[in-house]
Write a protein that holds these residues in place. Sequence first.
Motif, PDB file in Angstrom:
ATOM      1  N   VAL A   1       1.263  -0.712   0.149  1.00 56.15           N
ATOM      2  CA  VAL A   1      -0.030   0.135   0.173  1.00 56.15           C
ATOM      3  C   VAL A   1       1.733   0.799  -0.548  1.00 56.15           C
ATOM      4  O   VAL A   1       0.634   2.272  -0.645  1.00 56.15           O
ATOM      5  CB  VAL A   1      -1.361  -0.010   0.953  1.00 56.15           C
ATOM      6  N   ALA A   2       1.900   1.124   0.812  1.00 52.48           N
ATOM      7  CA  ALA A   2       2.783   1.873   0.855  1.00 52.48           C
ATOM      8  C   ALA A   2       3.960   2.319  -0.292  1.00 52.48           C
ATOM      9  O   ALA A   2       3.332   3.924  -1.359  1.00 52.48           O
ATOM     10  CB  ALA A   2       4.384   2.037   1.523  1.00 52.48           C
ATOM     11  N   LEU A   3       3.448   1.777  -1.833  1.00 51.14           N
ATOM     12  CA  LEU A   3       4.484   2.038  -3.437  1.00 51.14           C
ATOM     13  C   LEU A   3       2.911   2.421  -3.652  1.00 51.14           C
ATOM     14  O   LEU A   3       2.810   3.511  -4.438  1.00 51.14           O
ATOM     15  CB  LEU A   3       4.540   1.073  -4.139  1.00 51.14           C
ATOM     16  N   LEU A   4       1.251   2.323  -3.616  1.00 50.94           N
ATOM     17  CA  LEU A   4      -0.217   2.696  -4.313  1.00 50.94           C
ATOM     18  C   LEU A   4       0.476   4.233  -3.285  1.00 50.94           C
ATOM     19  O   LEU A   4       0.425   5.208  -4.972  1.00 50.94           O
ATOM     20  CB  LEU A   4      -1.090   1.300  -3.528  1.00 50.94           C
ATOM     21  N   ASP A   5       0.415   4.843  -2.169  1.00 48.84           N
ATOM     22  CA  ASP A   5       0.282   5.574  -2.261  1.00 48.84           C
ATOM     23  C   ASP A   5       1.808   6.815  -2.078  1.00 48.84           C
ATOM     24  O   ASP A   5       1.607   7.842  -2.998  1.00 48.84           O
ATOM     25  CB  ASP A   5       0.309   5.772  -0.369  1.00 48.84           C
ATOM     26  N   ALA A   6       2.759   6.219  -2.742  1.00 51.23           N
ATOM     27  CA  ALA A   6       4.064   7.055  -3.072  1.00 51.23           C
ATOM     28  C   ALA A   6       2.752   7.472  -4.665  1.00 51.23           C
ATOM     29  O   ALA A   6       3.655   8.317  -5.641  1.00 51.23           O
ATOM     30  CB  ALA A   6       4.465   6.186  -2.903  1.00 51.23           C
ATOM     31  N   ILE A   7       2.693   6.324  -5.291  1.00 48.58           N
ATOM     32  CA  ILE A   7       2.388   6.572  -7.177  1.00 48.58           C
ATOM     33  C   ILE A   7       1.081   7.577  -6.774  1.00 48.58           C
ATOM     34  O   ILE A   7       1.123   8.392  -7.721  1.00 48.58           O
ATOM     35  CB  ILE A   7       1.821   5.491  -7.178  1.00 48.58           C
ATOM     36  N   ARG A   8       0.242   7.636  -5.973  1.00 45.66           N
ATOM     37  CA  ARG A   8      -0.943   8.607  -5.941  1.00 45.66           C
ATOM     38  C   ARG A   8      -0.309   9.821  -5.464  1.00 45.66           C
ATOM     39  O   ARG A   8      -0.763  10.848  -6.202  1.00 45.66           O
ATOM     40  CB  ARG A   8      -2.130   8.015  -4.943  1.00 45.66           C
TER      41      ARG A   8
END
Length: 145
Positions: free
Chosen positions: A86-93
């Motif tokens: 989820v950390a990568l998801l949030d970083a992309i967003r």
Amino acid sequence: MADRLVYVLNGPNLNRLGKREPGIYGTQTLADIGAMLEARGATLGMTIAMRQSNHEGALVDWLHEAEDKGAHAVLLNAGAYTHTSVALLDAIRAISVPVVEVHLSNPHTREDFRHTSWVGMAARGTIAGFGARSYLLALEAAAEF
């Protein structure tokens, strides 16, 4: 035209390409893929910044850096973090730079847990299943942004 900067970020175990399960991931190394990308990038007016880490936080930091450095795009093969982070998801967003999710194999033909992609939920698109060529296809897609 000035070269456009493209970050190519690679997650856990991708440093083992060429040795790791060649029946799934092929025999080309990450260095081989980097050389292919640099050659193709030169013809597209793109400069490649190739990086690999087995650590999730480094990938998050590099996504932020891509925006801070004015990158044109990010190609991201998050490896197993694709299905857990989820950390990568949030970083992309959190960044405005378009991200293309890349996979050597096709996750949808593999174990069920690989069918969910947190990265894909925020990526501009996904290219998977074409071995090392997946990276070249992703770069060609990014050239159109």
